[in-house]
Scaffold this motif. Structure first.
Motif, PDB file in Angstrom:
ATOM      1  N   TYR A 252      12.606  18.333  19.763  1.00 50.19           N
ATOM      2  CA  TYR A 252      11.163  18.107  19.829  1.00 50.19           C
ATOM      3  C   TYR A 252      10.436  18.894  18.736  1.00 50.19           C
ATOM      4  O   TYR A 252       9.597  18.352  18.011  1.00 50.19           O
ATOM      5  CB  TYR A 252      10.634  18.501  21.213  1.00 50.19           C
ATOM      6  N   ASN A 253      10.758  20.178  18.617  1.00 48.76           N
ATOM      7  CA  ASN A 253      10.082  21.006  17.606  1.00 48.76           C
ATOM      8  C   ASN A 253      10.417  20.526  16.192  1.00 48.76           C
ATOM      9  O   ASN A 253       9.566  20.570  15.303  1.00 48.76           O
ATOM     10  CB  ASN A 253      10.474  22.475  17.786  1.00 48.76           C
TER      11      ASN A 253
ATOM     12  N   GLN B  26      14.480  20.583  23.444  1.00 47.23           N
ATOM     13  CA  GLN B  26      13.298  21.301  22.952  1.00 47.23           C
ATOM     14  C   GLN B  26      13.390  21.506  21.442  1.00 47.23           C
ATOM     15  O   GLN B  26      12.394  21.384  20.724  1.00 47.23           O
ATOM     16  CB  GLN B  26      13.201  22.643  23.671  1.00 47.23           C
TER      17      GLN B  26
ATOM     18  N   ASP C  12       2.989  15.028  10.229  1.00 50.15           N
ATOM     19  CA  ASP C  12       2.181  14.588   9.085  1.00 50.15           C
ATOM     20  C   ASP C  12       2.093  13.057   9.032  1.00 50.15           C
ATOM     21  O   ASP C  12       1.019  12.496   8.819  1.00 50.15           O
ATOM     22  CB  ASP C  12       2.781  15.123   7.782  1.00 50.15           C
TER      23      ASP C  12
ATOM     24  N   VAL D 106       8.171  17.773  15.520  1.00 50.06           N
ATOM     25  CA  VAL D 106       6.828  18.204  15.103  1.00 50.06           C
ATOM     26  C   VAL D 106       6.810  18.455  13.602  1.00 50.06           C
ATOM     27  O   VAL D 106       5.919  18.000  12.875  1.00 50.06           O
ATOM     28  CB  VAL D 106       6.402  19.473  15.870  1.00 50.06           C
TER      29      VAL D 106
ATOM     30  N   LYS E  65       0.343  22.243  13.210  1.00 50.23           N
ATOM     31  CA  LYS E  65       1.660  21.907  13.773  1.00 50.23           C
ATOM     32  C   LYS E  65       2.096  22.937  14.815  1.00 50.23           C
ATOM     33  O   LYS E  65       2.749  22.581  15.793  1.00 50.23           O
ATOM     34  CB  LYS E  65       2.699  21.850  12.643  1.00 50.23           C
TER      35      LYS E  65
ATOM     36  N   LEU F 264      -7.542  -0.814  -2.579  1.00 49.12           N
ATOM     37  CA  LEU F 264      -6.675  -1.107  -1.436  1.00 49.12           C
ATOM     38  C   LEU F 264      -7.131  -0.353  -0.186  1.00 49.12           C
ATOM     39  O   LEU F 264      -7.074  -0.874   0.923  1.00 49.12           O
ATOM     40  CB  LEU F 264      -5.236  -0.711  -1.770  1.00 49.12           C
TER      41      LEU F 264
ATOM     42  N   TYR G 274       0.024  11.701  11.897  1.00 45.18           N
ATOM     43  CA  TYR G 274      -1.398  11.981  11.659  1.00 45.18           C
ATOM     44  C   TYR G 274      -1.955  11.045  10.584  1.00 45.18           C
ATOM     45  O   TYR G 274      -3.055  10.497  10.734  1.00 45.18           O
ATOM     46  CB  TYR G 274      -1.539  13.443  11.230  1.00 45.18           C
TER      47      TYR G 274
ATOM     48  N   LEU H 172      -0.425  13.423   4.143  1.00 44.83           N
ATOM     49  CA  LEU H 172      -1.633  13.950   4.791  1.00 44.83           C
ATOM     50  C   LEU H 172      -1.186  14.956   5.849  1.00 44.83           C
ATOM     51  O   LEU H 172      -0.827  14.582   6.953  1.00 44.83           O
ATOM     52  CB  LEU H 172      -2.430  12.814   5.429  1.00 44.83           C
ATOM     53  N   PRO H 173      -1.176  16.248   5.504  1.00 49.53           N
ATOM     54  CA  PRO H 173      -0.627  17.249   6.426  1.00 49.53           C
ATOM     55  C   PRO H 173      -1.453  17.362   7.701  1.00 49.53           C
ATOM     56  O   PRO H 173      -2.685  17.409   7.649  1.00 49.53           O
ATOM     57  CB  PRO H 173      -0.679  18.559   5.623  1.00 49.53           C
ATOM     58  N   TYR H 174      -0.758  17.417   8.800  1.00 54.44           N
ATOM     59  CA  TYR H 174      -1.433  17.688  10.067  1.00 54.44           C
ATOM     60  C   TYR H 174      -1.801  19.167  10.097  1.00 54.44           C
ATOM     61  O   TYR H 174      -0.967  20.033   9.809  1.00 54.44           O
ATOM     62  CB  TYR H 174      -0.515  17.344  11.243  1.00 54.44           C
ATOM     63  N   PRO H 175      -3.035  19.500  10.437  1.00 55.00           N
ATOM     64  CA  PRO H 175      -3.504  20.884  10.242  1.00 55.00           C
ATOM     65  C   PRO H 175      -2.932  21.921  11.213  1.00 55.00           C
ATOM     66  O   PRO H 175      -2.982  23.103  10.922  1.00 55.00           O
ATOM     67  CB  PRO H 175      -5.028  20.766  10.413  1.00 55.00           C
TER      68      PRO H 175
ATOM     69  N   LEU I 265       1.388  22.208  18.285  1.00 56.48           N
ATOM     70  CA  LEU I 265       2.153  21.148  18.936  1.00 56.48           C
ATOM     71  C   LEU I 265       3.520  21.623  19.401  1.00 56.48           C
ATOM     72  O   LEU I 265       4.168  20.966  20.204  1.00 56.48           O
ATOM     73  CB  LEU I 265       2.349  19.966  17.972  1.00 56.48           C
ATOM     74  N   MET I 266       3.949  22.767  18.865  1.00 56.31           N
ATOM     75  CA  MET I 266       5.296  23.261  19.167  1.00 56.31           C
ATOM     76  C   MET I 266       5.382  23.726  20.615  1.00 56.31           C
ATOM     77  O   MET I 266       4.395  24.142  21.217  1.00 56.31           O
ATOM     78  CB  MET I 266       5.642  24.435  18.246  1.00 56.31           C
ATOM     79  N   HIS I 267       6.576  23.677  21.125  1.00 62.23           N
ATOM     80  CA  HIS I 267       6.863  24.260  22.438  1.00 62.23           C
ATOM     81  C   HIS I 267       7.981  25.258  22.249  1.00 62.23           C
ATOM     82  O   HIS I 267       9.067  24.907  21.824  1.00 62.23           O
ATOM     83  CB  HIS I 267       7.288  23.182  23.437  1.00 62.23           C
ATOM     84  N   HIS I 268       7.678  26.513  22.555  1.00 64.97           N
ATOM     85  CA  HIS I 268       8.667  27.568  22.374  1.00 64.97           C
ATOM     86  C   HIS I 268       9.253  27.938  23.726  1.00 64.97           C
ATOM     87  O   HIS I 268       8.647  27.685  24.766  1.00 64.97           O
ATOM     88  CB  HIS I 268       8.011  28.794  21.726  1.00 64.97           C
ATOM     89  N   PRO I 269      10.425  28.569  23.704  1.00 58.13           N
ATOM     90  CA  PRO I 269      11.018  29.000  24.981  1.00 58.13           C
ATOM     91  C   PRO I 269      10.068  29.941  25.710  1.00 58.13           C
ATOM     92  O   PRO I 269       9.239  30.613  25.090  1.00 58.13           O
ATOM     93  CB  PRO I 269      12.293  29.737  24.548  1.00 58.13           C
TER      94      PRO I 269
ATOM     95  N   ASP J 245       4.598  -0.859   5.097  1.00 59.14           N
ATOM     96  CA  ASP J 245       4.604  -0.393   3.711  1.00 59.14           C
ATOM     97  C   ASP J 245       4.798   1.111   3.593  1.00 59.14           C
ATOM     98  O   ASP J 245       5.534   1.577   2.726  1.00 59.14           O
ATOM     99  CB  ASP J 245       3.283  -0.774   3.022  1.00 59.14           C
TER     100      ASP J 245
ATOM    101  N   ILE K  13       0.849  -1.185   0.000  1.00 58.47           N
ATOM    102  CA  ILE K  13       0.000   0.000   0.000  1.00 58.47           C
ATOM    103  C   ILE K  13       0.892   1.245   0.000  1.00 58.47           C
ATOM    104  O   ILE K  13       2.010   1.237   0.501  1.00 58.47           O
ATOM    105  CB  ILE K  13      -0.945   0.035   1.219  1.00 58.47           C
ATOM    106  N   SER K  14       0.400   2.278  -0.610  1.00 59.20           N
ATOM    107  CA  SER K  14       1.107   3.561  -0.603  1.00 59.20           C
ATOM    108  C   SER K  14       0.093   4.647  -0.285  1.00 59.20           C
ATOM    109  O   SER K  14      -1.053   4.577  -0.737  1.00 59.20           O
ATOM    110  CB  SER K  14       1.762   3.827  -1.953  1.00 59.20           C
ATOM    111  N   GLU K  15       0.523   5.581   0.493  1.00 57.72           N
ATOM    112  CA  GLU K  15      -0.391   6.640   0.931  1.00 57.72           C
ATOM    113  C   GLU K  15       0.159   7.997   0.534  1.00 57.72           C
ATOM    114  O   GLU K  15       1.360   8.248   0.680  1.00 57.72           O
ATOM    115  CB  GLU K  15      -0.543   6.603   2.462  1.00 57.72           C
ATOM    116  N   PRO K  16      -0.685   8.890   0.056  1.00 56.15           N
ATOM    117  CA  PRO K  16      -0.229  10.258  -0.208  1.00 56.15           C
ATOM    118  C   PRO K  16      -0.007  11.003   1.110  1.00 56.15           C
ATOM    119  O   PRO K  16      -0.537  10.599   2.147  1.00 56.15           O
ATOM    120  CB  PRO K  16      -1.394  10.879  -0.998  1.00 56.15           C
TER     121      PRO K  16
END
Lengths: 261, 164
Positions: free
Chosen positions: B6-7, B3, B15, B10, A61, B101, B18, A56-59, A64-68, B120, A51-54
């Motif tokens: 970690y970033n 840190q 992607d 991300v 990001k 598939l 997800y 899929l961007p996480y909306p 999720l970041m942690h900044h100083p 895969d 299987i291959s998947e295109p």
């Protein structure tokens, strides 16, 4: 190795993926020959069927970041502290002490003029201060602006300003001559440090947070916010400067009247 | 893991993690929750997780989250048929292998689907997949075998020419 009906899937997988040596492959083929019902499974296994998947961007990001840790709040506190320090410095600069009298040019003027000419009549000076204090209390600019229509409030508020400052008439003593010992002796005792602190804090409150009061009180055609703020600051400053010649309660009352009205 | 690492993780992995969650049946919202939980967990344990293990750690958390949700939802499922999407065949349309598939993958048990995705799409070895899914290497091989046989059966049912 021993292939059974319990573990044949593992060997079928390795057989199909090419992970077995020749001997092991032969063992698998023998097992399939002995169990033809399982041959179909081996035949269905297609190692090329991937299987291959295109992407899929996480909306989110950034979420999720942690900044100083941000330092901006600290700078804000530092800036606020600086402003407060400057204001307090200004207050203490103009705060008349018992030894120096009125700050600024007052001591210099007092030295240049004969004592007889600058020594005021005590009653005249007291009358002046009462006059000044009475008019100041009677002209709370902000309160008046709140109560009156805009067109009327503006000129009267401006007219009240000269009254707040020390009168400059020729027959009146100037501000610099009010350090007469008799008057100081009759004045209330000098405020304690705590009382001074209270006044300074109130003064800073007025200096730093006048906008709410003024904005709420101002119609559109009255003097600008900046002018109103300047007037208020001037009046508060003058009131504190005159504190040397008034009682603590009187000065405080005037300040609170200006702040609260 | 620092840190900065970690970033970077991300930017590099979000992607893929997800997509893994969505393809393993998480759906959009549940997958977002799973990814957020995975990164929150990684941030909490960043001092114990080396940077090179970051992505597999995330995939493990996501898989466990989805499995937990799956078990929870299965309790509330009334019929077993609701677990498996119906296999719709459109004989007049041309055969689309990717679409077939995808449909076939949806019908796999979740652990098999995860194993196939990791093998895969993410390119992990059986040993690495075993670590991510908390299985033995033998179990992973067996799941992969069953998954591919099942995929092939579904594809044939959808019209896939076995001789291709």
């Amino acid at each position: 190795m021993t292939i059974t009906t319990d573990n044949y899937e593992l060997y079928f997988y390795r057989y199909a993926e090419g992970e077995l040596n020749a001997q092991e492959r032969a063992a698998v083929e023998d097992f399939v020959a002995q169990h033809p019902q399982l041959a179909e499974e081996l035949a269905l296994y297609d190692p090329q069927l991937k299987i291959s998947e295109p992407p899929l961007p996480y909306p989110d990001k950034n979420g999720l970041m942690h900044h100083p840790a941000r330092v901006q709040p600290l700078w804000r506190w530092a800036a606020a502290a600086s402003v407060a320090a400057v204001l307090m410095g200004g207050v203490w600069l103009f705060w008349p002490s018992q030894s120096d009298g009125v700050a600024g040019s007052a001591p210099l003027l007092a030295q240049q003029q004969p004592v007889d000419t600058i020594r005021p009549d005590v009653e005249m000076v007291e009358e002046t201060i009462r006059h000044s204090a009475g008019e100041t209390a009677a002209q709370p600019t902000l309160a008046y602006a709140k109560a009156q229509p805009a067109a009327v409030a503006a000129p009267q508020a401006e007219a009240a300003l000269p009254v707040v400052s020390v009168p400059q008439q020729e027959d009146m003593p100037s501000q610099t001559v009010v350090e007469a010992p008799e008057l100081l002796a009759q004045a209330d005792p000098q405020p304690t440090e705590a009382e001074k602190d209270t006044l300074v804090i109130e003064y800073i409150d007025v200096m730093m947070f006048p906008e709410t009061e003024v904005v709420q009180a101002e119609p559109v055609d009255t003097p600008s916010l900046k002018d109103r703020y300047r007037n208020l600051r001037s009046r508060v400053s003058n009131t504190i400067r005159d504190y040397a010649y008034k009682s603590y309660a009187e000065t405080r009352g005037e300040l609170l009247a200006m702040v609260n009205n | 893991m620092t840190q900065k690492e970690y970033n970077n993780g991300v930017r590099l992995w979000a992607d893929d993690v997800y997509r893994f969650a969505v393809r393993c049946g998480g759906g959009e919202e549940l997958s977002k929750d799973a990814v957020q939980e995975a990164y929150a967990s990684l941030w909490e344990r960043r001092e114990k997780v080396p940077a090179e293990k970051g992505k597999s750690f995330l995939l493990t958390v996501v898989h466990n989250h989805l499995m937990s949700q799956h078990r929870h939802s299965r309790v509330h499922q009334q019929t077993a048929q609701q677990l498996v999407p119906p296999l719709l065949v459109a004989p007049d349309e041309g055969f689309d292998l990717k679409e077939a598939l995808r449909k076939a993958l949806e019908r796999l048990p979740q652990v098999q689907r995860a194993a196939v995705e990791l093998k895969d799409v993410e390119g992990y070895s059986c040993k690495e997949i075993a670590e991510i899914l908390s299985l033995s290497e033998t179990q992973v091989s067996v799941y992969l075998f069953r998954a591919r046989v099942s995929l092939k059966k579904t594809l044939i049912a959808l019209g896939y020419d076995n001789n291709n």
